[in-house]
Structures are given as C-alpha cells and as structure tokens.
Design a protein around this motif. Structure first.
Motif, PDB file in Angstrom:
ATOM      1  N   PRO A  50       0.652  -1.413  -0.167  1.00 16.07           N
ATOM      2  CA  PRO A  50      -0.105  -0.248  -0.015  1.00 16.07           C
ATOM      3  C   PRO A  50       0.944   1.049  -0.167  1.00 16.07           C
ATOM      4  CG  PRO A  50      -0.838  -1.535   1.631  1.00 16.07           C
ATOM      5  CD  PRO A  50       0.594  -2.404   1.470  1.00 16.07           C
ATOM      6  N   LEU A  51       0.224   2.888  -0.974  1.00 19.63           N
ATOM      7  CA  LEU A  51       1.271   3.524  -0.819  1.00 19.63           C
ATOM      8  C   LEU A  51       0.703   4.411   1.060  1.00 19.63           C
ATOM      9  CD1 LEU A  51       0.739   4.474  -4.509  1.00 19.63           C
ATOM     10  CD2 LEU A  51       3.140   3.902  -3.273  1.00 19.63           C
ATOM     11  N   PRO A  52       1.338   4.952   1.142  1.00 21.31           N
ATOM     12  CA  PRO A  52       0.968   6.156   2.600  1.00 21.31           C
ATOM     13  C   PRO A  52      -0.740   6.354   2.193  1.00 21.31           C
ATOM     14  CG  PRO A  52       3.206   6.974   1.793  1.00 21.31           C
ATOM     15  CD  PRO A  52       2.354   5.910   0.557  1.00 21.31           C
ATOM     16  N   GLY A  53      -0.781   6.565   3.824  1.00 21.57           N
ATOM     17  CA  GLY A  53      -2.148   6.290   4.012  1.00 21.57           C
ATOM     18  C   GLY A  53      -3.625   5.931   3.045  1.00 21.57           C
ATOM     19  N   LYS A  54      -3.374   4.567   2.210  1.00 23.47           N
ATOM     20  CA  LYS A  54      -3.676   4.251   1.284  1.00 23.47           C
ATOM     21  C   LYS A  54      -4.451   2.524   1.959  1.00 23.47           C
ATOM     22  CE  LYS A  54      -4.102   7.467  -1.589  1.00 23.47           C
ATOM     23  NZ  LYS A  54      -5.343   8.277  -1.874  1.00 23.47           N
ATOM     24  N   ARG A  55      -3.666   2.312   3.135  1.00 22.34           N
ATOM     25  CA  ARG A  55      -4.411   0.928   3.177  1.00 22.34           C
ATOM     26  C   ARG A  55      -5.788   0.471   3.164  1.00 22.34           C
ATOM     27  NH1 ARG A  55      -1.140  -2.915   5.202  1.00 22.34           N
ATOM     28  NH2 ARG A  55       0.379  -1.457   5.752  1.00 22.34           N
ATOM     29  N   HIS A  56      -6.522   1.049   3.629  1.00 26.89           N
ATOM     30  CA  HIS A  56      -8.391   1.005   4.227  1.00 26.89           C
ATOM     31  C   HIS A  56      -8.168   0.886   2.279  1.00 26.89           C
ATOM     32  CE1 HIS A  56      -8.016   0.560   8.719  1.00 26.89           C
ATOM     33  NE2 HIS A  56      -7.322   1.839   8.462  1.00 26.89           N
ATOM     34  N   VAL A  57      -8.576   2.094   1.561  1.00 26.26           N
ATOM     35  CA  VAL A  57      -8.795   2.316   0.181  1.00 26.26           C
ATOM     36  C   VAL A  57      -8.888   1.281  -0.274  1.00 26.26           C
ATOM     37  CG1 VAL A  57      -8.487   3.543  -1.807  1.00 26.26           C
ATOM     38  CG2 VAL A  57      -8.899   4.353   0.235  1.00 26.26           C
ATOM     39  N   GLN A 111     -10.768  -2.206  -2.633  1.00 28.84           N
ATOM     40  CA  GLN A 111     -11.235  -2.164  -4.040  1.00 28.84           C
ATOM     41  C   GLN A 111     -10.709  -3.833  -3.962  1.00 28.84           C
ATOM     42  OE1 GLN A 111     -11.508  -0.442  -5.918  1.00 28.84           O
ATOM     43  NE2 GLN A 111     -11.422  -2.124  -7.592  1.00 28.84           N
ATOM     44  N   ILE A 112      -9.732  -4.492  -3.224  1.00 31.21           N
ATOM     45  CA  ILE A 112      -9.433  -5.525  -3.371  1.00 31.21           C
ATOM     46  C   ILE A 112     -11.112  -6.983  -2.556  1.00 31.21           C
ATOM     47  CG2 ILE A 112      -8.511  -7.279  -1.830  1.00 31.21           C
ATOM     48  CD1 ILE A 112      -5.731  -5.832  -1.400  1.00 31.21           C
ATOM     49  N   ARG A 113     -11.723  -6.124  -1.903  1.00 34.27           N
ATOM     50  CA  ARG A 113     -12.956  -6.736  -1.396  1.00 34.27           C
ATOM     51  C   ARG A 113     -14.052  -6.835  -2.663  1.00 34.27           C
ATOM     52  NH1 ARG A 113     -14.375  -6.843   4.541  1.00 34.27           N
ATOM     53  NH2 ARG A 113     -12.075  -6.968   5.413  1.00 34.27           N
ATOM     54  N   GLU A 114     -13.088  -5.709  -3.139  1.00 36.10           N
ATOM     55  CA  GLU A 114     -14.625  -5.162  -4.534  1.00 36.10           C
ATOM     56  C   GLU A 114     -14.320  -6.180  -5.429  1.00 36.10           C
ATOM     57  OE1 GLU A 114     -15.258  -1.378  -5.215  1.00 36.10           O
ATOM     58  OE2 GLU A 114     -15.953  -1.207  -2.615  1.00 36.10           O
ATOM     59  N   THR A 115     -13.057  -5.949  -6.105  1.00 38.46           N
ATOM     60  CA  THR A 115     -12.910  -6.967  -7.547  1.00 38.46           C
ATOM     61  C   THR A 115     -12.879  -8.723  -7.445  1.00 38.46           C
ATOM     62  OG1 THR A 115     -11.118  -5.269  -7.437  1.00 38.46           O
ATOM     63  CG2 THR A 115     -10.434  -7.080  -8.582  1.00 38.46           C
ATOM     64  N   HIS A 116     -13.659  -9.049  -8.090  1.00 39.76           N
ATOM     65  CA  HIS A 116     -14.418 -11.279  -7.933  1.00 39.76           C
ATOM     66  C   HIS A 116     -13.155 -11.041  -8.527  1.00 39.76           C
ATOM     67  CE1 HIS A 116     -17.915  -8.749  -6.101  1.00 39.76           C
ATOM     68  NE2 HIS A 116     -18.496  -8.019  -7.466  1.00 39.76           N
ATOM     69  N   THR A 154      -6.614  -0.652 -11.764  1.00 40.13           N
ATOM     70  CA  THR A 154      -7.118  -0.613 -10.869  1.00 40.13           C
ATOM     71  C   THR A 154      -6.835  -0.256  -9.596  1.00 40.13           C
ATOM     72  OG1 THR A 154      -8.277  -2.594 -10.071  1.00 40.13           O
ATOM     73  CG2 THR A 154      -8.635  -1.687 -12.488  1.00 40.13           C
ATOM     74  N   PHE A 155      -5.130  -0.661  -9.480  1.00 38.35           N
ATOM     75  CA  PHE A 155      -5.031  -0.436  -7.901  1.00 38.35           C
ATOM     76  C   PHE A 155      -3.365   0.343  -8.123  1.00 38.35           C
ATOM     77  CE2 PHE A 155      -6.326  -4.559  -8.261  1.00 38.35           C
ATOM     78  CZ  PHE A 155      -7.177  -4.285  -7.172  1.00 38.35           C
TER      79      PHE A 155
END
Length: 191
Positions: free
Chosen positions: A119-126, A130-135, A167-168
């Motif tokens: 993860p880039l700084p401050g982007k862990r939760h985002v 996104q990982i959860r939404e990528t089927h 997308t990531f």
C-alpha cells in the motif's frame, strides 16, 4: 409435561460430550460432576478430538457429501452417533461449514496469479476495500512485512492482467507471479 430434571441434565451432558449418560440409582449428582469435569477438560485441551472425531473429519475432508449411513459404516458406529458428533464438531467450531470446490479452468480461467500489494502511504483501507470489490481476486491475506496483502486472482488470459492491476495503481505497488502449478492446494489443518 416437563421431563424430569435428571433426564434433561443427562441430555445436556450427552450433547456437550457426545457420550451417552445413564443414571444409576442415586449417583446422578456425582456422575454429573465427573462428566462435567471430563467435558470441561476435553474442551479446554489444545486438541479436543478423539479417534472417532478424527475419523469423521478425515472422511468429510475426502467427501463432504458422504451420507451419515456410509460415514457410520466406515467409522463403525451408528448413523445417529455420526449426526450428533458432526453437530458437536460444528458447535465447538471445528467444522465451520461445507463447501463446493470449483474448477477455475472449467469456468474459463486458464491462469492464476499471486499478487503482492504494497500500500502507498495512507491508502491501506482504500486498497483493502478495492481488493474486496474485485471479484477476480478469489483469496487474499493481510500480511506482515513490506507487503500489506497477498492475493490470488484468476485470469482468462494474460491480456487481462495489466488492466486489472491498473485499477490498483493509485493505491499500491504490486509484484505479480503467475502460478505454474499448485503442488499443495488449500487443505485441512492437521488434526
């Protein structure tokens, strides 16, 4: 009509231990204490399984659709005993469910990739959202170390990889490996 207290207690003991309980004369209170102590000890052990439990788990890991009758014949006990033991194994959390295993290749996915996300700084939760939404991501673990997540994704062909990873790009750097084979697929833990 309410059943006698000793019969109710006997059923509770049977459900918690998986062993039949019979009262003999006036020894109910003493037997209850002994049986409860044995049950508490058994459930507090690191591995509360006996040989019958292990036999059931082995058979279910081979075929989760096996009938109680066939499972009972293999284990050498009655079908109701098997049903009760499986229920107990579910109640104590050893069996968490029964699943269907799909063949990705039969569904048109010829490639699997393992992707490590940093993860880039401050982007862990985002990133996690996104990982959860990528089927196409069928499994993901949050890990320690420099990489925050390790995921497994399915591809129909190699041409799908870059657009999926793109997308990531605003959330993480990635490192990808294509899976050549899987000598060990997800298997049950040792019991």
């Amino acid at each position: 009509m309410k059943p006698p207290a000793d019969k109710v207690r006997s059923q509770e003991i049977y459900q918690s231990t998986g062993r039949p309980y019979f009262q003999k004369g006036n020894l109910l209170a003493e037997n209850v204490v002994l049986c409860e102590a044995e049950c508490a000890t058994r459930l507090s052990m690191k591995n509360p399984l006996d040989d019958l439990d292990r036999s059931i788990l082995t058979a279910l890991s081979r075929d989760a659709r096996v009938s109680w009758k066939d499972l009972a014949a293999e284990a050498g006990v009655s079908a109701p005993t098997i049903r009760d033991r499986v229920k107990r194994l579910q109640d104590i959390g050893v069996i968490q469910g029964f699943a269907v295993e799909f063949s990705p290749s039969a569904l048109g996915f010829s490639l699997e990739a393992v992707v490590r996300f940093r993860p880039l700084p401050g982007k862990r939760h985002v990133l996690e959202a996104q990982i959860r939404e990528t089927h196409r991501i069928v499994q993901c673990d949050k890990v320690t170390g420099e990489d925050g997540f390790v995921a497994r994704l399915l591809l129909k062909d190699i041409g799908e990889l870059d657009p999926l990873l793109e997308t990531f790009s605003r959330m993480a750097t990635t490192n990808t490996s294509i899976v050549k084979s899987s000598p060990v697929r997800m298997r049950p833990p040792p019991f």
